[in-house]
Design a protein around this motif. Structure first.
Motif, PDB file in Angstrom:
ATOM      1  N   UNK A 475       0.839  -1.202   0.000  1.00 10.39           N
ATOM      2  CA  UNK A 475       0.000   0.000   0.000  1.00 10.39           C
ATOM      3  C   UNK A 475       0.870   1.246   0.000  1.00 10.39           C
ATOM      4  N   UNK A 476       1.186   1.729  -1.183  1.00 11.03           N
ATOM      5  CA  UNK A 476       2.038   2.897  -1.395  1.00 11.03           C
ATOM      6  C   UNK A 476       3.348   2.767  -0.605  1.00 11.03           C
ATOM      7  N   UNK A 477       4.203   1.804  -0.977  1.00  7.77           N
ATOM      8  CA  UNK A 477       5.475   1.631  -0.267  1.00  7.77           C
ATOM      9  C   UNK A 477       6.428   2.794  -0.542  1.00  7.77           C
ATOM     10  N   UNK A 478       7.094   3.251   0.510  1.00 10.32           N
ATOM     11  CA  UNK A 478       8.007   4.397   0.384  1.00 10.32           C
ATOM     12  C   UNK A 478       9.366   4.037   0.985  1.00 10.32           C
ATOM     13  N   UNK A 479       9.598   4.392   2.258  1.00  9.40           N
ATOM     14  CA  UNK A 479      10.898   4.161   2.879  1.00  9.40           C
ATOM     15  C   UNK A 479      11.284   2.700   2.893  1.00  9.40           C
ATOM     16  N   UNK A 493       2.883   3.646   3.248  1.00  2.42           N
ATOM     17  CA  UNK A 493       2.317   4.932   3.654  1.00  2.42           C
ATOM     18  C   UNK A 493       0.791   4.926   3.648  1.00  2.42           C
ATOM     19  N   UNK A 494       0.194   4.311   2.642  1.00  3.08           N
ATOM     20  CA  UNK A 494      -1.265   4.327   2.543  1.00  3.08           C
ATOM     21  C   UNK A 494      -1.931   3.488   3.627  1.00  3.08           C
ATOM     22  N   UNK A 495      -1.196   2.517   4.186  1.00  7.68           N
ATOM     23  CA  UNK A 495      -1.738   1.685   5.262  1.00  7.68           C
ATOM     24  C   UNK A 495      -1.241   2.134   6.631  1.00  7.68           C
ATOM     25  N   UNK A 513       1.935  -0.526  13.327  1.00  6.22           N
ATOM     26  CA  UNK A 513       0.841   0.030  12.530  1.00  6.22           C
ATOM     27  C   UNK A 513       0.181   1.186  13.257  1.00  6.22           C
ATOM     28  N   UNK A 514      -0.790   1.807  12.572  1.00  2.77           N
ATOM     29  CA  UNK A 514      -1.448   3.015  13.079  1.00  2.77           C
ATOM     30  C   UNK A 514      -0.420   4.110  13.361  1.00  2.77           C
ATOM     31  N   UNK A 515       0.480   4.282  12.417  1.00  2.00           N
ATOM     32  CA  UNK A 515       1.591   5.226  12.564  1.00  2.00           C
ATOM     33  C   UNK A 515       1.221   6.598  11.978  1.00  2.00           C
ATOM     34  N   UNK A 516       1.817   7.677  12.479  1.00  6.21           N
ATOM     35  CA  UNK A 516       1.532   9.026  11.946  1.00  6.21           C
ATOM     36  C   UNK A 516       2.315   9.306  10.673  1.00  6.21           C
ATOM     37  N   UNK A 517       2.036   8.534   9.632  1.00  4.82           N
ATOM     38  CA  UNK A 517       2.706   8.676   8.340  1.00  4.82           C
ATOM     39  C   UNK A 517       1.651   8.762   7.246  1.00  4.82           C
ATOM     40  N   UNK A 518       2.095   9.049   6.034  1.00  2.94           N
ATOM     41  CA  UNK A 518       1.180   9.077   4.903  1.00  2.94           C
ATOM     42  C   UNK A 518       0.522  10.421   4.671  1.00  2.94           C
ATOM     43  N   UNK A 547       5.979  11.888   8.905  1.00  5.00           N
ATOM     44  CA  UNK A 547       5.558  13.149   8.306  1.00  5.00           C
ATOM     45  C   UNK A 547       4.194  13.609   8.787  1.00  5.00           C
ATOM     46  N   UNK A 548       3.492  12.779   9.555  1.00  5.54           N
ATOM     47  CA  UNK A 548       2.207  13.185  10.092  1.00  5.54           C
ATOM     48  C   UNK A 548       2.314  14.113  11.287  1.00  5.54           C
ATOM     49  N   UNK A 549       3.442  14.063  12.004  1.00  2.24           N
ATOM     50  CA  UNK A 549       3.626  14.948  13.164  1.00  2.24           C
ATOM     51  C   UNK A 549       5.064  15.441  13.317  1.00  2.24           C
ATOM     52  N   UNK A 550       5.888  15.212  12.285  1.00  3.45           N
ATOM     53  CA  UNK A 550       7.253  15.752  12.239  1.00  3.45           C
ATOM     54  C   UNK A 550       8.141  15.212  13.358  1.00  3.45           C
ATOM     55  N   UNK A 551       7.939  13.958  13.705  1.00  4.57           N
ATOM     56  CA  UNK A 551       8.762  13.303  14.723  1.00  4.57           C
ATOM     57  C   UNK A 551       9.626  12.235  14.067  1.00  4.57           C
ATOM     58  N   UNK A 552      10.589  11.710  14.828  1.00  5.26           N
ATOM     59  CA  UNK A 552      11.369  10.547  14.426  1.00  5.26           C
ATOM     60  C   UNK A 552      11.224   9.508  15.534  1.00  5.26           C
ATOM     61  N   UNK A 553      10.922   8.268  15.138  1.00  2.00           N
ATOM     62  CA  UNK A 553      10.684   7.191  16.087  1.00  2.00           C
ATOM     63  C   UNK A 553      11.743   6.105  15.942  1.00  2.00           C
ATOM     64  N   UNK A 554      11.903   5.330  17.015  1.00  2.00           N
ATOM     65  CA  UNK A 554      12.729   4.132  16.944  1.00  2.00           C
ATOM     66  C   UNK A 554      11.904   2.948  17.434  1.00  2.00           C
ATOM     67  N   UNK A 555      12.162   1.792  16.843  1.00  2.00           N
ATOM     68  CA  UNK A 555      11.448   0.568  17.178  1.00  2.00           C
ATOM     69  C   UNK A 555      12.498  -0.497  17.447  1.00  2.00           C
ATOM     70  N   UNK A 556      12.563  -0.957  18.680  1.00  2.00           N
ATOM     71  CA  UNK A 556      13.597  -1.904  19.071  1.00  2.00           C
ATOM     72  C   UNK A 556      13.151  -3.340  18.782  1.00  2.00           C
ATOM     73  N   UNK A 557      14.100  -4.197  18.376  1.00  2.00           N
ATOM     74  CA  UNK A 557      13.771  -5.623  18.224  1.00  2.00           C
ATOM     75  C   UNK A 557      13.643  -6.290  19.590  1.00  2.00           C
ATOM     76  N   UNK A 558      12.733  -7.242  19.706  1.00  2.00           N
ATOM     77  CA  UNK A 558      12.560  -8.024  20.927  1.00  2.00           C
ATOM     78  C   UNK A 558      13.003  -9.455  20.665  1.00  2.00           C
TER      79      UNK A 558
END
Length: 559
Positions: A475-479, A493-495, A513-518, A547-558
């Protein structure tokens, strides 16, 4: 706001290439027999954590204080107008996207409001908060600044960067605009004085001037500015000017033209507004900031700001994220979240709205589909080596070890390798793609690219194998980035989600999911607008620009 040179027929070409973007259901991810994923592949992913805090706007430009005392701020890239609380700095959307796109805002004598949709070439207007929006003028590319004559309600507007003209706008929206003057030198953020004259800066001439709207006669009030972006009158015989390159807030005596630097601010200033109590509000597009200056005391207060403006494409090297930030180019320390400027819009004249970044050991490549350019920068000195112009919406670029550069043009659906003197030798590596967006060099030596039409595609550089679709129905793949264990992380991005894809068989699992992107563009903008950047660190941590709120996030592996 500085120029945008959108390639001709970009939207039509992009839509033709993309076709329909569809989403396929995700399936549980398990390593295939052919997978070479090492044991360090995580069993799951932690919830996203904020690395760089969110902020409002997505680049902030024109300011106005209306008759109700509300401070209004316009955003072009963010396609919306905001209201900023003058005491707390809290910001909320006042006119939403896309109609709210505003490079400048003006308040009329009866409280009516008008604003410029810069990218659309449209001037919008409404009588009051509850009144319907009207279009008073259209087909004026680069429609930039505007203001009312508070004596009689006449409305004036200027074109800058995509045009160079000053117009009187029919308030009824029935008669065509009346041309007052052309080729002035970029009559940017101006104001109508109590004498009916227009006071404002000439961006390209370093001057502030007075223009008689009756006949277009122009008089220079002061010069010697680096890049004056906007000017406002304080009713006390002074014209206040923001210089976007120097970062200075300057007071100009109207009677003598004498200039005094009242406050040193940061570069990338865009506009200002003076409230009835004399407070001067100043916007900075690279900081997403609005600051309040008290000219009587010299006190400066930041109402709202951000560490990044509109984070887009990203790459990581060690503990450093390199972020294309549209109004700047930044480094982010992934251990602390500290942000460092490399370039800022206007301070570095060659910077042209970077939307993505590519790295080699020696060079940085900044691609801008807005301006059709790829800027190559020496990684040690941060000096620009060369700028490739005239490209058809380049969405990404990778500098190569041999000095060549590979870039993807979404408007042609092709990936090209440029080399030699002035990069004049061009070899098309692949064409017919459905909107190439972001690229990475894979661990296997092949090039991987997301196609906005819904694919992750492998492109061999040595013709050793045919082109191969790794995954389809995205669904509109970007990064895009590759993990240390060989899978790929893709932003859909679209999802509004991140997925992990096994290149051996295309199986995927959801990372978050449910990320502030797109974020969506306005009319005429292609579907991949501000790309969602993705980078994966050496420990497997995922970094994502939002790009939905101009932040940068990190997601750690478990594990």
């Amino acid at each position: 706001m500085k120029r945008f040179t959108l390639p001709a027929a970009l939207c039509a070409a992009t839509l033709t290439l993309l076709g329909a973007c569809t989403s396929a259901p995700t399936t549980p991810f398990t390593p295939s027999a052919a997978s070479t994923a090492p044991p360090t592949r995580p069993a799951a992913w932690a919830a996203p954590e904020v690395l760089v805090l969110p902020s409002a706007f997505s680049g902030v430009h024109g300011l106005a204080v209306d008759q109700k005392g509300r401070l209004l701020a316009g955003s072009v890239v963010g396609n919306s107008m905001w209201e900023v609380d003058r005491l707390t700095g809290t910001a909320k959307v006042f006119v939403p996207s896309p109609e709210g796109q505003a490079d400048d805002i003006a308040i009329g004598p009866r409280g009516e409001m008008a604003w410029t949709n810069y990218l659309m070439g449209v001037l919008r207007y409404r009588e009051s908060d509850g009144a319907p929006m009207e279009v008073l003028a259209k087909d004026l590319p680069g429609l930039n600044s505007l203001d009312f004559d508070r004596r009689n309600g006449k409305l004036y507007a200027s074109q800058v960067f995509l045009g160079d003209a000053l117009w009187e706008i029919d308030r009824a929206g029935k008669a065509p605009p009346r041309l007052i003057k052309k080729d002035m030198g970029g009559f940017n953020g101006f104001e109508v004085g109590p004498d009916g004259m227009l006071y404002g800066p000439l961006w390209f001439k370093g001057q502030v001037v007075r223009i008689d709207p009756a006949n277009g006669n122009m008089t220079v009030i002061a010069d010697g500015f680096k890049i004056p972006a906007a000017a406002n009158l304080d009713g006390k015989g002074n014209l206040w000017v923001v210089d976007t390159r120097s970062g200075e807030l300057v007071r100009v005596d109207l009677a003598t033209g004498r200039k005094t630097v009242a406050k040193q601010l940061e570069a990338s200033l865009d506009n200002l507004a003076i409230a009835p109590d004399g407070t001067i509000y100043v916007s900075n597009m690279a900081n997403n900031s609005v600051q309040a200056f008290n000219p009587a005391t010299g006190d400066l207060r930041t109402l709202t700001s951000g560490k990044v403006a509109v984070p887009a494409g990203m790459k990581i090297d060690g503990d450093t994220l390199w972020v294309a930030d549209i109004f700047g180019f930044r480094q982010v320390d992934v251990r602390s979240g500290a942000v460092r400027d490399v370039f800022r819009m206007q301070r570095e004249p060659e910077l042209d709205y970077p939307f993505s970044v590519g790295l080699s050991t020696k060079q940085i490549a900044l691609a801008s589909w807005f301006t059709g350019t790829v800027q190559l920068v020496d990684r040690q000195t941060f000096k620009t080596d060369y700028i490739i112009h005239g490209l058809k919406a380049p969405y990404d670029a990778i500098p190569m070890a041999d000095g060549s550069v590979i870039y993807a043009e979404i408007a042609t659906g092709s990936i090209t390798r440029a080399s030699g003197k002035d990069f004049a030798r061009k070899t098309v590596l692949i064409s017919g793609l459905g909107g190439p967006v972001q690229m990475v060099m894979g661990q296997d030596g092949a090039l991987y690219v997301t196609e906005a039409a819904g694919k992750l595609t492998r492109v061999p550089l040595d013709a050793s194998a045919p082109l191969r679709a790794v995954a389809e129905g995205l669904a509109l793949p970007e990064g895009l980035s590759q993990t240390p264990w060989g899978t790929f992380i893709v932003a859909e991005a679209a999802a509004r989600r991140l997925v992990e894809i096994d290149p051996a068989d295309g199986k995927r699992r959801v990372v978050a999911e449910n990320l502030p992107i797109g974020i969506a563009g306005g009319p005429g903008m292609p579907p991949p607008y501000v790309v969602t950047g993705v980078a994966v660190g050496r420990d497997g941590t995922i970094y994502m620009s939002a790009n939905g709120n101009n932040a940068i996030y990190k997601i750690r592996p478990q594990r």
